[in-house]
Design a protein around this motif. Structure first.
Motif, PDB file in Angstrom:
ATOM      1  N   LEU A  24      -5.935  -6.737   1.288  1.00 45.10           N
ATOM      2  CA  LEU A  24      -5.776  -5.375   0.787  1.00 45.10           C
ATOM      3  C   LEU A  24      -7.094  -4.599   0.866  1.00 45.10           C
ATOM      4  O   LEU A  24      -7.111  -3.406   1.148  1.00 45.10           O
ATOM      5  CB  LEU A  24      -5.252  -5.406  -0.642  1.00 45.10           C
ATOM      6  CG  LEU A  24      -3.755  -5.719  -0.749  1.00 45.10           C
ATOM      7  CD1 LEU A  24      -3.384  -6.137  -2.160  1.00 45.10           C
ATOM      8  CD2 LEU A  24      -2.923  -4.518  -0.325  1.00 45.10           C
ATOM      9  N   GLN A  25      -8.185  -5.282   0.624  1.00 45.57           N
ATOM     10  CA  GLN A  25      -9.493  -4.626   0.723  1.00 45.57           C
ATOM     11  C   GLN A  25      -9.736  -4.165   2.159  1.00 45.57           C
ATOM     12  O   GLN A  25     -10.248  -3.053   2.388  1.00 45.57           O
ATOM     13  CB  GLN A  25     -10.581  -5.600   0.274  1.00 45.57           C
ATOM     14  CG  GLN A  25     -11.964  -4.992   0.170  1.00 45.57           C
ATOM     15  CD  GLN A  25     -12.927  -5.909  -0.572  1.00 45.57           C
ATOM     16  OE1 GLN A  25     -12.880  -6.027  -1.791  1.00 45.57           O
ATOM     17  NE2 GLN A  25     -13.788  -6.582   0.163  1.00 45.57           N
ATOM     18  N   SER A  27       2.313   1.853  -3.581  1.00 45.49           N
ATOM     19  CA  SER A  27       1.395   1.938  -4.714  1.00 45.49           C
ATOM     20  C   SER A  27       0.984   3.392  -4.913  1.00 45.49           C
ATOM     21  O   SER A  27       0.764   4.119  -3.943  1.00 45.49           O
ATOM     22  CB  SER A  27       0.160   1.078  -4.460  1.00 45.49           C
ATOM     23  OG  SER A  27      -0.799   1.258  -5.499  1.00 45.49           O
ATOM     24  N   ARG A  45      -5.126   3.249  -4.810  1.00 49.14           N
ATOM     25  CA  ARG A  45      -5.775   2.149  -4.085  1.00 49.14           C
ATOM     26  C   ARG A  45      -6.611   1.236  -4.978  1.00 49.14           C
ATOM     27  O   ARG A  45      -7.336   0.385  -4.468  1.00 49.14           O
ATOM     28  CB  ARG A  45      -6.654   2.723  -2.963  1.00 49.14           C
ATOM     29  CG  ARG A  45      -5.878   3.493  -1.875  1.00 49.14           C
ATOM     30  CD  ARG A  45      -4.934   2.589  -1.111  1.00 49.14           C
ATOM     31  NE  ARG A  45      -4.202   3.284  -0.056  1.00 49.14           N
ATOM     32  CZ  ARG A  45      -4.573   3.332   1.217  1.00 49.14           C
ATOM     33  NH1 ARG A  45      -5.704   2.760   1.602  1.00 49.14           N
ATOM     34  NH2 ARG A  45      -3.826   3.952   2.110  1.00 49.14           N
ATOM     35  N   ASP A  46      -6.538   1.399  -6.310  1.00 51.42           N
ATOM     36  CA  ASP A  46      -7.270   0.505  -7.213  1.00 51.42           C
ATOM     37  C   ASP A  46      -6.385  -0.690  -7.531  1.00 51.42           C
ATOM     38  O   ASP A  46      -5.334  -0.545  -8.161  1.00 51.42           O
ATOM     39  CB  ASP A  46      -7.646   1.224  -8.504  1.00 51.42           C
ATOM     40  CG  ASP A  46      -8.700   2.297  -8.300  1.00 51.42           C
ATOM     41  OD1 ASP A  46      -9.468   2.184  -7.315  1.00 51.42           O
ATOM     42  OD2 ASP A  46      -8.764   3.238  -9.098  1.00 51.42           O
ATOM     43  N   VAL A  47      -6.816  -1.888  -7.109  1.00 55.04           N
ATOM     44  CA  VAL A  47      -5.971  -3.081  -7.163  1.00 55.04           C
ATOM     45  C   VAL A  47      -6.636  -4.166  -7.998  1.00 55.04           C
ATOM     46  O   VAL A  47      -7.840  -4.431  -7.851  1.00 55.04           O
ATOM     47  CB  VAL A  47      -5.692  -3.615  -5.742  1.00 55.04           C
ATOM     48  CG1 VAL A  47      -4.842  -4.888  -5.791  1.00 55.04           C
ATOM     49  CG2 VAL A  47      -4.999  -2.550  -4.893  1.00 55.04           C
ATOM     50  N   CYS A  91      -8.225  -0.690   0.206  1.00 55.82           N
ATOM     51  CA  CYS A  91      -8.120  -0.707  -1.251  1.00 55.82           C
ATOM     52  C   CYS A  91      -9.434  -1.155  -1.880  1.00 55.82           C
ATOM     53  O   CYS A  91     -10.232  -1.870  -1.263  1.00 55.82           O
ATOM     54  CB  CYS A  91      -7.002  -1.643  -1.691  1.00 55.82           C
ATOM     55  SG  CYS A  91      -5.345  -1.103  -1.198  1.00 55.82           S
ATOM     56  N   THR A  92      -9.638  -0.755  -3.126  1.00 53.92           N
ATOM     57  CA  THR A  92     -10.722  -1.280  -3.951  1.00 53.92           C
ATOM     58  C   THR A  92     -10.121  -2.375  -4.815  1.00 53.92           C
ATOM     59  O   THR A  92      -9.208  -2.123  -5.605  1.00 53.92           O
ATOM     60  CB  THR A  92     -11.315  -0.181  -4.843  1.00 53.92           C
ATOM     61  OG1 THR A  92     -11.839   0.851  -4.004  1.00 53.92           O
ATOM     62  CG2 THR A  92     -12.417  -0.730  -5.725  1.00 53.92           C
ATOM     63  N   VAL A  93     -10.592  -3.601  -4.647  1.00 52.49           N
ATOM     64  CA  VAL A  93      -9.931  -4.759  -5.253  1.00 52.49           C
ATOM     65  C   VAL A  93     -10.895  -5.482  -6.197  1.00 52.49           C
ATOM     66  O   VAL A  93     -12.042  -5.762  -5.837  1.00 52.49           O
ATOM     67  CB  VAL A  93      -9.428  -5.748  -4.180  1.00 52.49           C
ATOM     68  CG1 VAL A  93      -8.688  -6.919  -4.827  1.00 52.49           C
ATOM     69  CG2 VAL A  93      -8.515  -5.041  -3.173  1.00 52.49           C
ATOM     70  N   ILE A 149       0.823  -1.201   0.000  1.00 52.84           N
ATOM     71  CA  ILE A 149       0.000   0.000   0.000  1.00 52.84           C
ATOM     72  C   ILE A 149       0.860   1.256   0.000  1.00 52.84           C
ATOM     73  O   ILE A 149       0.581   2.231  -0.710  1.00 52.84           O
ATOM     74  CB  ILE A 149      -0.957  -0.023   1.212  1.00 52.84           C
ATOM     75  CG1 ILE A 149      -1.989  -1.140   1.027  1.00 52.84           C
ATOM     76  CG2 ILE A 149      -1.655   1.328   1.383  1.00 52.84           C
ATOM     77  CD1 ILE A 149      -2.878  -1.373   2.227  1.00 52.84           C
TER      78      ILE A 149
END
Length: 273
Positions: free
Chosen positions: A72-73, A53, A56-58, A77-79, A50
């Motif tokens: 990660l979510q 990067s 946060r778009d994964v 993050c948005t996964v 994180i």
């Protein structure tokens, strides 16, 4: 225990795991066991991903049951996951991860791009050249690609006991004995991944990150995980039972429980063009 390729220098030979994906599809046969028993990734790895990067778009390639993507979510993050096995994809969805079912090389991003692409214990099932080229197309400029695995780093007495069982029960499968050799057991996987990135001309110099961590296992906890190791789910029942019996006896001789040392190792690079 991930399925590892034959020993070699990392050059493509036609016997790479991505050419034998039928083995990967065996994991979904017992998806609840896989999710229950497979080790997670250390918080230090998630935090570094994180922190490095650009956003946060994964995209989670080979999302499986969502082990990496959900970590990660949970961290904000948005996964989006991509997973070829519909059984695993469905399980991850039920846990709250958005997942599309496809092989990554064939997946249609529909114009979407991402700040980071991850693959947790999955990139060895992806064609390293075609996969890297696809990653370059779906990452935004400056986006980070991170491919990571958990490698066993057992104490000598644990490695010796387990290797002896595999040598007796599965003498034709030295691959599982090599997996007890520590992070160097992943050298070929890492080399192939790095070579695929270099061939695209789109990524900077790959880095390797290492994060050491430990987990304590009881006899039953270890034996519960064993059928999820690469190729084990395809063993004839009698041989799997012999393997479990032998490993159970080995853990009993170690006192009924043991600590498995792990190294989470990552190959990571930034899209530069």
């Amino acid at each position: 225990m991930p399925t590892l390729p034959p020993a070699g220098d990392g050059r493509l030979t036609g016997t790479e795991p991505h050419t034998q994906r039928h083995m990967a599809q065996s994991y979904g046969a017992d998806v609840e066991r896989y999710d229950r028993t497979r080790p997670r990734y250390p918080a230090a790895l998630v935090e570094r991903l994180i922190a490095t990067s650009p956003g946060r778009d994964v995209l989670d390639v080979g999302a499986g049951t969502g082990i990496a993507g959900l970590a990660l979510q949970a961290a904000g993050c948005t996964v989006l996951g991509v997973e070829p096995d519909p059984r695993m994809a469905g399980f991850a969805r039920r846990k709250g991860l958005e997942v599309e079912t496809a092989m990554f090389e064939d997946w249609d991003p529909a114009g979407r791009t991402f700040d980071m692409l991850i693959a947790g214990t999955a990139w060895h099932w992806v064609d390293p050249v075609a996969g890297a080229a696809k990653a370059a197309r779906v990452l935004r400029p400056g986006g980070r690609l991170a491919l990571f695995w958990n490698a066993f780093r057992p104490a000598p007495e644990v490695a010796g006991a387990f290797v002896a069982v595999y040598a007796r029960v599965l003498p034709e499968s030295p691959i599982h004995q090599r997996a007890m050799a520590g992070p160097e057991s992943h050298a070929v996987v890492v080399a192939r991944a790095a070579d695929g990135l270099e061939r695209t001309g789109a990524f900077g110099e790959p880095e390797q990150w290492h994060f050491d961590w430990d987990r304590r296992y009881t006899r039953d906890e270890w034996l519960d995980q064993v059928p999820t190791f690469g190729g084990h789910g395809r063993l004839p029942p009698a041989r799997l039972e012999a393997l479990l019996t032998g490993l159970g006896d080995a853990v009993d001789a170690l006192g009924g429980a043991f600590t498995m040392h792990y190294t989470a190792l990552a190959v990571t690079s930034v899209r530069v063009s």
